[in-house]
Design a protein around this motif. Structure first.
Motif, PDB file in Angstrom:
ATOM      1  N   UNK A  81       0.792  -1.435  -0.250  1.00  0.00           N
ATOM      2  CA  UNK A  81      -0.028  -0.209  -0.112  1.00  0.00           C
ATOM      3  C   UNK A  81       0.848   1.055   0.190  1.00  0.00           C
ATOM      4  N   UNK A  82       0.654   1.895  -0.947  1.00  0.00           N
ATOM      5  CA  UNK A  82       1.486   3.515  -0.824  1.00  0.00           C
ATOM      6  C   UNK A  82       0.084   4.521  -0.156  1.00  0.00           C
ATOM      7  N   UNK A  83       0.749   5.616   0.798  1.00  0.00           N
ATOM      8  CA  UNK A  83      -0.169   5.762   0.955  1.00  0.00           C
ATOM      9  C   UNK A  83      -0.153   7.490   1.077  1.00  0.00           C
ATOM     10  N   UNK A  84      -0.672   8.284   0.854  1.00  0.00           N
ATOM     11  CA  UNK A  84      -0.821   9.827   0.142  1.00  0.00           C
ATOM     12  C   UNK A  84      -2.265   9.692  -1.137  1.00  0.00           C
ATOM     13  N   UNK A 114       3.309  11.520  -2.062  1.00  0.00           N
ATOM     14  CA  UNK A 114       2.766  10.457  -0.606  1.00  0.00           C
ATOM     15  C   UNK A 114       3.145  11.908   0.227  1.00  0.00           C
ATOM     16  N   UNK A 115       2.792  11.324   1.458  1.00  0.00           N
ATOM     17  CA  UNK A 115       3.789  12.133   2.122  1.00  0.00           C
ATOM     18  C   UNK A 115       4.917  12.391   3.393  1.00  0.00           C
ATOM     19  N   UNK A 116       5.436  11.928   2.194  1.00  0.00           N
ATOM     20  CA  UNK A 116       6.674  12.144   2.586  1.00  0.00           C
ATOM     21  C   UNK A 116       7.683  12.543   1.139  1.00  0.00           C
ATOM     22  N   UNK A 117       6.096  13.334   0.341  1.00  0.00           N
ATOM     23  CA  UNK A 117       6.905  14.149  -0.747  1.00  0.00           C
ATOM     24  C   UNK A 117       7.212  13.386  -2.378  1.00  0.00           C
ATOM     25  N   UNK A 118       7.457  12.621  -2.547  1.00  0.00           N
ATOM     26  CA  UNK A 118       7.373  11.657  -3.307  1.00  0.00           C
ATOM     27  C   UNK A 118       6.169  11.187  -4.065  1.00  0.00           C
ATOM     28  N   UNK A 119       6.802  11.035  -5.544  1.00  0.00           N
ATOM     29  CA  UNK A 119       5.799  10.222  -6.670  1.00  0.00           C
ATOM     30  C   UNK A 119       6.377   8.989  -6.563  1.00  0.00           C
ATOM     31  N   UNK A 120       5.089   8.278  -7.156  1.00  0.00           N
ATOM     32  CA  UNK A 120       5.376   6.962  -7.189  1.00  0.00           C
ATOM     33  C   UNK A 120       4.175   6.624  -8.570  1.00  0.00           C
TER      34      UNK A 120
END
Length: 417
Positions: free
Chosen positions: A197-200, A277-283
């Motif tokens: 699961x990817x949050x955000x 994501x909450x830590x500012x990544x783009x997935x």
């Protein structure tokens, strides 16, 4: 030139007969009666502006559809095959391959339809995707859960429209789902994709490629959980990002990188989904080589003043592209306003009340797909709407205010027993 369109949508939002009127051989279309009527339209009693219009009851009969498409392609000496729905991409590609026609072929479709191959290609290009696996057995799924923890996401390897998507959040829920998915003694499964699961918040970038170059593209952000379409009774809002939003250039650049990695055809519309994501990544979640669903097409039309499906279809068939004539070398269409959609899903029960038609000048599209007294079933797809509207505004903030206000009206005025 003659275009064959495989069309499992209502007719009115896709006037291919007008969009491609300059084709000397006209447009041949296979349409679905259940989708036309489900969109509140009357089934035509003749071809209208089409060279040939064949209406089948449903596109669920794959054998009938394959046979009819082949017959029409041969009879009308079709030169181009257009398929705006995910489920028809392979069918269209096989026809192109058989008759030597331009456009995406089966090998190219596979990279966009097979989520495992897609993620492998993206990872090889250095693009982040969710950790994933193809568990052949329940024990392999448990081992993946032990490595990555819960929640976990189960989805069909070649799925679309959130059909079959399942998010499990507890060990008990996981075990129940494994018991359903992996029958004792059954063969190893190869069709079930398991993802961490990817949050955000989910974003999406939609646009059109012409001649191998992206000429239209813009990011939006869902303000709801896509997988909740069968349980969400409220208004679901999705809207574009402002040009000044720091996410906008990052999402546009990532979409361009992903399209390059997947090596799409020369001319096509695309829809790319990306987690922020909450830590500012783009997935990257996934990328499709077809127009977006829901009412995103109308959102893009409001943003750019050009319908993306019309633009992609005219480019693919070699027709003039007036919208691009004014652009300089390498330039893209620029947004003229922001826009978004507000959606209400169908849910089980008898319809007692439907929304009053909004009359504000910024309403770009409005539709209700049920009538008082009609008995509804649970939504089968994430695009199985009861009501939908597309609104525009000078900026995202005002657009969201308008969408929320109309959504609140929808929630009050729609009554289902």
């Amino acid at each position: 030139m003659t275009a064959l369109v495989l069309h499992r949508f209502p007719l009115d939002p896709f006037p291919y007969d007008r969009w491609l009127a300059e084709l000397d051989g006209g447009v041949v279309m296979i349409a679905a009666r259940d989708r036309i009527e489900g969109g509140g339209e009357q089934v035509p009693d003749g071809p209208g502006g089409y060279r040939r219009l064949e209406v089948v009851d449903t596109f669920d009969d794959e054998e009938l559809l394959d046979r009819l498409a082949l017959e029409l392609a041969e009879e009308h000496q079709v030169t181009h095959v257009i398929a705006p729905h995910e489920a028809d991409l392979f069918r269209a590609a096989r026809l192109r391959e058989k008759f030597g026609l331009p456009g995406q072929l089966p090998e190219g479709v596979l990279l966009f339809r097979d989520k495992v191959l897609m993620k492998q290609r993206l990872e090889a290009a250095g693009i982040e995707v969710a950790p994933h696996a193809l568990p052949g057995t329940a024990d392999e799924a448990r081992a993946f859960a032990a490595r990555h923890g819960l929640p976990l996401v189960f989805k069909a390897r070649d799925g679309f429209g959130s059909v079959g998507l399942r998010i499990v959040t507890t060990t008990d829920e996981l075990e129940r789902h494994l018991a359903e998915a992996f029958a004792p003694g059954a063969a190893l499964r190869e069709d079930l994709l398991l993802e961490a699961y990817v949050p955000g918040r989910m974003c999406h970038v939609d646009g059109v490629v012409v001649g191998g170059r992206t000429v239209m593209a813009w990011p939006s952000q869902y303000q709801y959980d896509l997988s909740s379409f069968q349980a969400d009774p409220g208004a679901r809002v999705d809207l574009t990002l402002d040009p000044s939003d720091p996410l906008t250039p990052r999402l546009l650049a990532l979409a361009e990188e992903a399209l390059g990695a997947l090596d799409g055809p020369d001319d096509y519309a695309f829809h790319a989904e990306v987690f922020h994501t909450p830590d500012d990544r783009l997935v990257v979640c996934e990328v499709a080589s077809r127009p977006a669903g829901a009412r995103i097409r109308e959102v893009l039309t409001a943003v750019f003043g050009v319908h993306p499906v019309e633009l992609a279809s005219r480019a693919y068939t070699g027709l003039r592209l007036p919208a691009l004539a004014r652009l300089g070398e390498g330039a893209r269409l620029a947004p003229v306003r922001m826009a978004g959609q507000v959606l209400m899903m169908k849910r089980p029960g008898t319809v007692r009340g439907i929304p009053v038609t909004p009359e504000e000048p910024w309403v770009e599209f409005y539709g209700v797909f049920a009538e008082p007294g009609e008995v509804l079933s649970e939504a089968a797809l994430s695009s199985d709407f009861l009501a939908a509207a597309v609104l525009s505004a000078p900026n995202r903030e005002e657009c969201e205010r308008r969408l929320r206000a109309l959504g609140a009206r929808f929630e009050t005025e729609i009554v289902i027993d």
